[in-house]
Design a protein around this motif. Structure first.
Motif, PDB file in Angstrom:
ATOM      1  N   LEU A  42      44.507 -19.154  50.166  1.00 53.88           N
ATOM      2  CA  LEU A  42      44.136 -20.221  49.239  1.00 53.88           C
ATOM      3  C   LEU A  42      42.996 -21.060  49.809  1.00 53.88           C
ATOM      4  CD1 LEU A  42      47.619 -21.423  47.978  1.00 53.88           C
ATOM      5  CD2 LEU A  42      45.899 -20.119  46.702  1.00 53.88           C
ATOM      6  N   GLY A  43      43.086 -21.371  51.092  1.00 54.05           N
ATOM      7  CA  GLY A  43      42.014 -22.136  51.737  1.00 54.05           C
ATOM      8  C   GLY A  43      40.701 -21.382  51.717  1.00 54.05           C
ATOM      9  N   ALA A  44      40.749 -20.099  51.976  1.00 54.44           N
ATOM     10  CA  ALA A  44      39.533 -19.284  51.972  1.00 54.44           C
ATOM     11  C   ALA A  44      38.922 -19.226  50.572  1.00 54.44           C
ATOM     12  CB  ALA A  44      39.837 -17.877  52.480  1.00 54.44           C
ATOM     13  N   GLN A  45      39.765 -19.061  49.564  1.00 53.32           N
ATOM     14  CA  GLN A  45      39.255 -19.027  48.189  1.00 53.32           C
ATOM     15  C   GLN A  45      38.640 -20.365  47.806  1.00 53.32           C
ATOM     16  OE1 GLN A  45      42.724 -17.692  46.062  1.00 53.32           O
ATOM     17  NE2 GLN A  45      42.087 -15.559  46.201  1.00 53.32           N
ATOM     18  N   ALA A  46      39.288 -21.465  48.186  1.00 52.07           N
ATOM     19  CA  ALA A  46      38.738 -22.787  47.887  1.00 52.07           C
ATOM     20  C   ALA A  46      37.390 -22.975  48.567  1.00 52.07           C
ATOM     21  CB  ALA A  46      39.720 -23.882  48.320  1.00 52.07           C
ATOM     22  N   ALA A  47      37.275 -22.517  49.794  1.00 53.99           N
ATOM     23  CA  ALA A  47      36.015 -22.671  50.533  1.00 53.99           C
ATOM     24  C   ALA A  47      34.884 -21.862  49.902  1.00 53.99           C
ATOM     25  CB  ALA A  47      36.206 -22.249  51.987  1.00 53.99           C
ATOM     26  N   ILE A  48      35.211 -20.723  49.343  1.00 52.72           N
ATOM     27  CA  ILE A  48      34.192 -19.872  48.726  1.00 52.72           C
ATOM     28  C   ILE A  48      33.592 -20.533  47.492  1.00 52.72           C
ATOM     29  CG2 ILE A  48      33.855 -17.713  47.437  1.00 52.72           C
ATOM     30  CD1 ILE A  48      35.877 -16.434  49.434  1.00 52.72           C
ATOM     31  N   ILE A  49      34.414 -21.203  46.711  1.00 48.97           N
ATOM     32  CA  ILE A  49      33.918 -21.743  45.438  1.00 48.97           C
ATOM     33  C   ILE A  49      33.579 -23.227  45.477  1.00 48.97           C
ATOM     34  CG2 ILE A  49      35.176 -20.022  44.089  1.00 48.97           C
ATOM     35  CD1 ILE A  49      37.077 -22.402  43.321  1.00 48.97           C
ATOM     36  N   THR A  50      33.802 -23.895  46.604  1.00 47.13           N
ATOM     37  CA  THR A  50      33.642 -25.335  46.679  1.00 47.13           C
ATOM     38  C   THR A  50      32.473 -25.708  47.588  1.00 47.13           C
ATOM     39  OG1 THR A  50      36.033 -25.547  46.411  1.00 47.13           O
ATOM     40  CG2 THR A  50      34.878 -27.480  47.207  1.00 47.13           C
ATOM     41  N   GLU A  51      31.681 -26.653  47.125  1.00 46.48           N
ATOM     42  CA  GLU A  51      30.618 -27.201  47.960  1.00 46.48           C
ATOM     43  C   GLU A  51      31.268 -27.996  49.100  1.00 46.48           C
ATOM     44  OE1 GLU A  51      27.320 -26.684  47.627  1.00 46.48           O
ATOM     45  OE2 GLU A  51      27.774 -25.366  45.937  1.00 46.48           O
ATOM     46  N   PRO A  52      30.652 -28.015  50.276  1.00 46.35           N
ATOM     47  CA  PRO A  52      31.264 -28.726  51.413  1.00 46.35           C
ATOM     48  C   PRO A  52      31.670 -30.174  51.105  1.00 46.35           C
ATOM     49  CG  PRO A  52      29.426 -27.421  52.178  1.00 46.35           C
ATOM     50  CD  PRO A  52      29.414 -27.341  50.667  1.00 46.35           C
ATOM     51  N   ASN A  53      30.835 -30.897  50.361  1.00 46.30           N
ATOM     52  CA  ASN A  53      31.180 -32.294  50.071  1.00 46.30           C
ATOM     53  C   ASN A  53      32.331 -32.416  49.064  1.00 46.30           C
ATOM     54  OD1 ASN A  53      29.587 -31.356  47.932  1.00 46.30           O
ATOM     55  ND2 ASN A  53      28.757 -33.380  47.514  1.00 46.30           N
ATOM     56  N   GLN A  54      32.681 -31.335  48.386  1.00 45.48           N
ATOM     57  CA  GLN A  54      33.797 -31.340  47.436  1.00 45.48           C
ATOM     58  C   GLN A  54      35.100 -30.855  48.069  1.00 45.48           C
ATOM     59  OE1 GLN A  54      32.044 -28.712  44.557  1.00 45.48           O
ATOM     60  NE2 GLN A  54      31.439 -30.404  43.218  1.00 45.48           N
ATOM     61  N   MET A  55      35.036 -30.395  49.311  1.00 44.78           N
ATOM     62  CA  MET A  55      36.206 -29.804  49.961  1.00 44.78           C
ATOM     63  C   MET A  55      37.399 -30.769  50.053  1.00 44.78           C
ATOM     64  SD  MET A  55      37.599 -27.095  50.986  1.00 44.78           S
ATOM     65  CE  MET A  55      36.227 -25.985  50.966  1.00 44.78           C
ATOM     66  N   PRO A  56      37.215 -32.050  50.411  1.00 40.38           N
ATOM     67  CA  PRO A  56      38.397 -32.934  50.454  1.00 40.38           C
ATOM     68  C   PRO A  56      39.123 -32.999  49.105  1.00 40.38           C
ATOM     69  CG  PRO A  56      36.598 -33.939  51.644  1.00 40.38           C
ATOM     70  CD  PRO A  56      36.022 -32.726  50.944  1.00 40.38           C
ATOM     71  N   ASP A  57      38.374 -33.074  48.006  1.00 36.37           N
ATOM     72  CA  ASP A  57      39.014 -33.105  46.690  1.00 36.37           C
ATOM     73  C   ASP A  57      39.715 -31.787  46.387  1.00 36.37           C
ATOM     74  OD1 ASP A  57      38.202 -35.709  46.159  1.00 36.37           O
ATOM     75  OD2 ASP A  57      36.353 -35.064  45.165  1.00 36.37           O
ATOM     76  N   ALA A  58      39.103 -30.673  46.762  1.00 38.46           N
ATOM     77  CA  ALA A  58      39.716 -29.359  46.526  1.00 38.46           C
ATOM     78  C   ALA A  58      41.017 -29.230  47.318  1.00 38.46           C
ATOM     79  CB  ALA A  58      38.750 -28.244  46.899  1.00 38.46           C
ATOM     80  N   ILE A  59      40.997 -29.684  48.562  1.00 40.36           N
ATOM     81  CA  ILE A  59      42.201 -29.605  49.395  1.00 40.36           C
ATOM     82  C   ILE A  59      43.289 -30.518  48.834  1.00 40.36           C
ATOM     83  CG2 ILE A  59      43.161 -30.135  51.674  1.00 40.36           C
ATOM     84  CD1 ILE A  59      40.455 -29.160  52.825  1.00 40.36           C
ATOM     85  N   ASN A  60      42.912 -31.720  48.427  1.00 41.45           N
ATOM     86  CA  ASN A  60      43.899 -32.629  47.830  1.00 41.45           C
ATOM     87  C   ASN A  60      44.527 -32.014  46.587  1.00 41.45           C
ATOM     88  OD1 ASN A  60      44.476 -35.000  49.266  1.00 41.45           O
ATOM     89  ND2 ASN A  60      42.475 -35.843  48.767  1.00 41.45           N
ATOM     90  N   ASP A  61      43.715 -31.354  45.767  1.00 39.50           N
ATOM     91  CA  ASP A  61      44.255 -30.719  44.562  1.00 39.50           C
ATOM     92  C   ASP A  61      45.220 -29.591  44.931  1.00 39.50           C
ATOM     93  OD1 ASP A  61      44.417 -30.396  41.689  1.00 39.50           O
ATOM     94  OD2 ASP A  61      43.235 -28.557  41.961  1.00 39.50           O
ATOM     95  N   LEU A  62      44.853 -28.768  45.909  1.00 41.42           N
ATOM     96  CA  LEU A  62      45.750 -27.695  46.349  1.00 41.42           C
ATOM     97  C   LEU A  62      47.069 -28.258  46.869  1.00 41.42           C
ATOM     98  CD1 LEU A  62      43.305 -25.286  48.218  1.00 41.42           C
ATOM     99  CD2 LEU A  62      44.583 -24.777  46.139  1.00 41.42           C
ATOM    100  N   ILE A  63      46.984 -29.317  47.674  1.00 42.03           N
ATOM    101  CA  ILE A  63      48.189 -29.923  48.241  1.00 42.03           C
ATOM    102  C   ILE A  63      49.042 -30.557  47.143  1.00 42.03           C
ATOM    103  CG2 ILE A  63      49.030 -31.752  49.787  1.00 42.03           C
ATOM    104  CD1 ILE A  63      47.975 -29.226  51.217  1.00 42.03           C
ATOM    105  N   ALA A  64      48.395 -31.190  46.172  1.00 41.81           N
ATOM    106  CA  ALA A  64      49.143 -31.789  45.057  1.00 41.81           C
ATOM    107  C   ALA A  64      49.904 -30.711  44.288  1.00 41.81           C
ATOM    108  CB  ALA A  64      48.197 -32.547  44.128  1.00 41.81           C
ATOM    109  N   GLN A  65      49.280 -29.566  44.053  1.00 46.20           N
ATOM    110  CA  GLN A  65      49.956 -28.467  43.368  1.00 46.20           C
ATOM    111  C   GLN A  65      51.088 -27.906  44.218  1.00 46.20           C
ATOM    112  OE1 GLN A  65      49.598 -27.651  40.178  1.00 46.20           O
ATOM    113  NE2 GLN A  65      48.166 -29.357  40.110  1.00 46.20           N
ATOM    114  N   PHE A  66      50.891 -27.866  45.522  1.00 47.15           N
ATOM    115  CA  PHE A  66      51.942 -27.451  46.452  1.00 47.15           C
ATOM    116  C   PHE A  66      53.161 -28.357  46.286  1.00 47.15           C
ATOM    117  CE2 PHE A  66      53.906 -27.641  50.693  1.00 47.15           C
ATOM    118  CZ  PHE A  66      54.084 -26.297  50.969  1.00 47.15           C
ATOM    119  N   GLY A  67      52.918 -29.667  46.277  1.00 49.50           N
ATOM    120  CA  GLY A  67      54.001 -30.630  46.088  1.00 49.50           C
ATOM    121  C   GLY A  67      54.674 -30.481  44.744  1.00 49.50           C
ATOM    122  N   HIS A  68      53.880 -30.209  43.707  1.00 48.73           N
ATOM    123  CA  HIS A  68      54.439 -30.018  42.369  1.00 48.73           C
ATOM    124  C   HIS A  68      55.378 -28.803  42.360  1.00 48.73           C
ATOM    125  CE1 HIS A  68      54.716 -30.274  38.046  1.00 48.73           C
ATOM    126  NE2 HIS A  68      54.334 -29.017  37.937  1.00 48.73           N
TER     127      HIS A  68
END
Length: 94
Positions: A42-68
């Motif tokens: 999941l981290g690798a896929q997020a990194a492929i499609i996300t600009e570096p400055n958007q990575m914190p938001d992408a990680i937060n979204d992944l973690i939020a879905q994990f919690g859900h």
């Protein structure tokens, strides 16, 4: 969400569930390895499609879905509604 997306998500979940069940048979170390592998993917896929400055938001979204996901399963198991929040407070590039 269209029918194709729902079908794809269900197939993905079913495949991950099958892999998880196989890991359960092998024991705790295999379960841990399976979850690390899924998290890495999941981290690798997020990194492929996300600009570096958007990575914190992408990680937060992944973690939020994990919690859900955790919250949903806890509710299904216990029959009680619960609140489970997760958050990322910092992301550093080394």
């Amino acid at each position: 969400m269209n029918n194709s997306t729902q079908t794809s998500r269900k197939a993905t979940f079913n495949q991950l569930q099958k892999m998880f069940e196989e890991a359960v048979i092998e024991g705790p170390e295999a379960i841990e390895s399976h979850l690390r592998d899924v998290a890495f993917s999941l981290g690798a896929q997020a990194a492929i499609i996300t600009e570096p400055n958007q990575m914190p938001d992408a990680i937060n979204d992944l973690i939020a879905q994990f919690g859900h996901g955790i919250q949903t399963v806890i509710q299904e198991i216990t029959g009680k509604e619960s609140k489970f929040d997760v958050a990322v407070y910092a992301v550093q590039q080394k």
